[in-house]
Structures are given as C-alpha cells and as structure tokens.
Design an enzyme around this catalytic site. Structure first.
Site, PDB file in Angstrom:
ATOM      1  N   LYS A   1      50.857  38.277  31.763  1.00 43.80           N
ATOM      2  CA  LYS A   1      51.496  38.535  33.057  1.00 43.80           C
ATOM      3  C   LYS A   1      51.939  39.980  33.055  1.00 43.80           C
ATOM      4  O   LYS A   1      52.198  40.573  32.019  1.00 43.80           O
ATOM      5  CB  LYS A   1      52.711  37.621  33.249  1.00 43.80           C
TER       6      LYS A   1
ATOM      7  N   ASP B   1      50.094  37.823  42.358  1.00 40.87           N
ATOM      8  CA  ASP B   1      51.315  37.078  42.071  1.00 40.87           C
ATOM      9  C   ASP B   1      52.320  37.507  43.158  1.00 40.87           C
ATOM     10  O   ASP B   1      51.901  38.025  44.199  1.00 40.87           O
ATOM     11  CB  ASP B   1      51.805  37.419  40.649  1.00 40.87           C
TER      12      ASP B   1
HETATM   13  N1  GLU Z   1      49.734  34.316  39.412  1.00 37.95           N
HETATM   14  C1  GLU Z   1      49.175  33.020  39.378  1.00 37.95           C
HETATM   15  C2  GLU Z   1      49.942  32.089  38.469  1.00 37.95           C
HETATM   16  O1  GLU Z   1      51.093  32.283  38.219  1.00 37.95           O
HETATM   17  C3  GLU Z   1      47.686  33.005  39.089  1.00 37.95           C
HETATM   18  C4  GLU Z   1      47.228  33.724  37.888  1.00 37.95           C
HETATM   19  C5  GLU Z   1      45.707  33.891  37.827  1.00 37.95           C
HETATM   20  O2  GLU Z   1      45.031  33.452  38.750  1.00 37.95           O
HETATM   21  O3  GLU Z   1      45.261  34.491  36.875  1.00 37.95           O
HETATM   22  O4  GLU Z   1      49.445  31.087  38.025  1.00 37.95           O
END
Ligand code: GLU
Length: 423
Positions: free
Chosen positions: A113, A153
């Site tokens: 992240k 996100d």
């Molecule tokens: N940000 C999204 C999550 O928290 C998706 C992450 C992604 O698709 O890589 O799951």
C-alpha cells in the site's frame, strides 16, 4: 500498546490493530513463531519526496510512501491513496491487510500500500496530474508489472491510474498497462473494476444474510460513505431488494426510514447532496448514521470509525466492512460480546483487488473480458472465499475476522514453508 496509538482512547492505531489481528489468528492456527516474525515485518518500506509545481508556478514538496509487506504469493499489490493522514505506519497496516486479502481470495499477489500525504481537494486537476506523474517517477525503481502493481484507493481514481501508467510507460519506452490496475477500460482497464469493492461488499451482505437465515429483501441498511465503495454497495443492495435507509458523505447523513431511492440519488448527486433536497427525508449528523436502528451497517468511508466510544451504541444486527480497517480491535471485542457479527474488510471489499487481478490477466493476454464475465468470475471468487471463512466460523467457533485470517494465514504459511528461507 505502541506509540502509534491514539492518545485519546484505548483504541489501537491501524498498525497495532493489524499486528494484533495477525497475532490472534497465528495463535488460533498454532503458527510457528519464526513465520509470525516474518509476517509482522514488511519486506520493504519506501519513502519518497515529490516536488511539484503549483498552478501559480510556486514549488512544493510532498511526501509519498510505498510499503511492500509480503511477496511470497506473487507481485505486491495494493492501492495508492491521496489523503492528509497517510503515513508510513498506516501504509504498513494497509499493506498487511492487502497480503491477507490477496491470500484469502487465493490471488497470486502479495500485499502493498502507498500514498501521498495530501488532501486531493487542495489540488487542481492539473496539479493532481503533476503530483501523480512525479510520484510514478519516484516509485519507478520499486514497482513494475511483475513486481509491484498499484491501484486506486482513497482520493485516487481511474484517471489517476491513467496518468500513473502513462508516466511509467513513457520512461519504459513502451506501453506498460500492467503496471497499475483500476485504469479506464479504453487503456487496458477492466469493465466492472470501479464497482467491484462495492459489489463484493453487497455479496458479503447477501451471503451473511443466507448464513443467518435472514431475508435480504426484509433488511434495512445504512451505508457510511458514498464514494466508490459505498455508492456501489448501496446500488447493488437496492437492486437486490434491500431497503437502504441512510447514506452519508463528509457533510452529513441522508436518511429516509422508508428507504432511499438510490438510483435517483446516484443520478442527482453528481454535485453533492446539497443540490438534492428531495433525495432524502431527514439530514442527520454523520456519526448518528453509525448508531441507527438498522439491520445491516456498512462502514464504507475511512478507518477506525467503529471504536470504543460508539461500539456499545451500535444497533445494527450485522456489520459488513466496506472500508479498510473501520472497526478497531476494542470495538471488535465489544461486538463479539454483544453477538454482532462483523464481516471483515479483507473479505467484504476484496472485490477491488480481485477484479484488479482480472485486469492484470487481461493486460497480459491482451484480451478484454465483458462486464458479465467479470461479474460472474467475481461472484465465484467471493463465494469460495466466503465459504472457506464460513467453515472456520462454524467449525472452530471463531469470529468472521478470525476465520478469514486463518484461511489467509494457512495459504501464506504453506507458501513460505514450500519456498523456504533464502539463502
Ligand atoms: N485499494 C483497494 C483495496 O484496498 C484495491 C487494491 C488493488 O486493486 O490492488 O483493496
């Protein structure tokens, strides 16, 4: 409790929460201490400076992060957020949750992240683009289609991913659609990616209702947050016959005890609820949404909103986490004592990363899936992960969060044991 904790309450910080949740699940599966040690330390943590030019020609330097937690199952995967509260510890917590989410959904990805410490509302579109391009450049050495694949996100969207992909591709000298997911379909994105976390949250509500012998079309639902996750969860649940009585944005909660007309709201509120007074019956303070007397509560905004200060007042019979980390461990304990099941984020909102995986496959194979194909495959993945979690809940008497973590940890442990420690 470590110094990440919020001084005002006994609620833990996101990182302490993620670590204590992993430790609890490790206990439940009798995990070997060495592996727990590995899983409680991120593989890498990058901090970058992002100088950019404001529209008035002044220069500012922002800070960005990318934490790569565990890559045993495949390339790191997870979103990039633009939010004033982003910091290294929060990214680490969110990266841990991504590792668990990918493992639970049996996706060949690890967890990561990242984000930029900025309020996107303080950026013009041009500034947002310049920050995104420079952030992509600063992260370029640490990411790649087979190494680490970011996604949208909080505070980022398909356009952000398009700029990010373009910046990366320009430096690579060729189009590299697989370097991020959540792109617009015209440049290698997947149909159904934007709705996916909301759709999977709705699927989690439906399956939990089945588990507890509740009729979805008798359910009243309150959804906190009307961003990508909340809006789509509300829309799909409304389509499936549930009565969505409240939704909210930063300015307040919008309530109608007889049920909101969600498709009308989606059509009318492009500029916000202020322009749509006939969209609802009553406006309530935002935090009152969390304690409404409803059957299902879906926190789909930010982390930590269900905590020690309000968990005893929650009247919902079922909580389904659309956001990442909306329930603190202290609140989790209160809900457990009160017999209120919490379907965890790593299961409920996993549609986002699952369709990201489908997008990544489409980019590799240069083949576009239809929206129907995406929805069908997503539905299957969700049912499998739900059933595996349900089995733990039923057979071992654990909570849904513990059950989901146990399934995920089992996969991670098997992969770590098979691969062994290098050198
Ligand atoms: N940000 C999204 C999550 O928290 C998706 C992450 C992604 O698709 O890589 O799951």
């Amino acid at each position: 409790m470590s110094d990440h904790a919020d001084a005002d309450t006994t609620d833990e910080s996101p990182l302490d929460a993620a670590l204590s949740q992993i430790e609890r699940a490790a206990d439940l599966i009798d995990l070997d201490g060495d592996l727990l040690e590995i899983l409680t330390h991120p593989d890498q943590s990058h901090k970058v400076s992002i100088p950019f030019r404001r529209d008035d020609d002044s220069i500012e330097v922002l800070t960005g992060y990318r934490v790569q937690h565990d890559g045993v199952l495949g390339p790191y995967k997870g979103g990039l957020r633009f939010h004033p509260d982003v910091d290294a510890a929060e990214c680490e917590a969110l990266a841990i949750w991504m590792t668990l989410k990918c493992a639970l959904l049996d996706l060949p990805f690890g967890g990561a992240k990242g984000g930029v410490v900025v309020d996107p509302k303080d950026l013009s579109d041009r500034e947002h683009e310049r920050v995104t391009r420079r952030f992509a450049e600063e992260l370029r050495r640490f990411i790649g289609p087979n190494y680490d694949v970011p996604a949208p996100d909080m505070g980022t969207d398909a356009q952000t991913m398009a700029w990010f992909m373009d910046a990366y591709s320009m430096q690579a000298g060729e189009a590299q659609p697989g370097v991020v997911t959540g792109k617009p379909p015209a440049i290698g994105g997947s149909h159904g990616r934007m709705e996916a976390p909301g759709r999977s949250t709705a699927i989690a509500v439906r399956e939990a209702c089945n588990h507890y012998n509740l009729q979805l079309d008798n359910m009243t639902v309150a959804v906190q947050g009307f961003g990508a996750v909340g809006e789509n969860a509300a829309r799909v649940l409304h389509e499936w016959g549930a009565t969505v009585v409240a939704v909210s944005d930063l300015n307040g909660a919008y309530y109608d005890p007889d049920g909101l007309d969600i498709p009308y709201i989606i059509e009318e509120t492009e500029l916000g609820f202020a322009d749509c007074e006939d969209c609802y019956e009553e406006k309530l303070p935002n935090d009152e949404l969390l304690t409404l007397d409803v059957d299902v509560l879906i926190p789909a905004a930010i982390g930590g909103v269900l905590n020690e200060s309000n968990a005893a007042d929650v009247k919902a019979d079922l909580i389904v986490e659309g956001a990442n980390g909306p329930t603190t461990p202290a609140a989790d304990r209160i809900f457990e004592e009160r017999g209120i099941p919490v379907i965890p984020d790593v299961l409920a909102n996993a549609g986002g990363v699952t369709v990201s995986y489908f997008e990544w496959l489409q980019d590799i194979s240069r083949r576009e899936w239809t929206l129907e194909e995406v929805r069908e495959e997503l539905g299957e993945k969700m049912l499998e992960a739900f059933a595996e979690t349900e089995e733990r809940v039923e057979e071992e008497g654990v909570t849904w969060r513990e059950g989901a973590y146990m399934v995920a940890l089992d996969r991670l442990v098997e992969a770590h044991e098979l691969r062994g420690l290098w050198p």
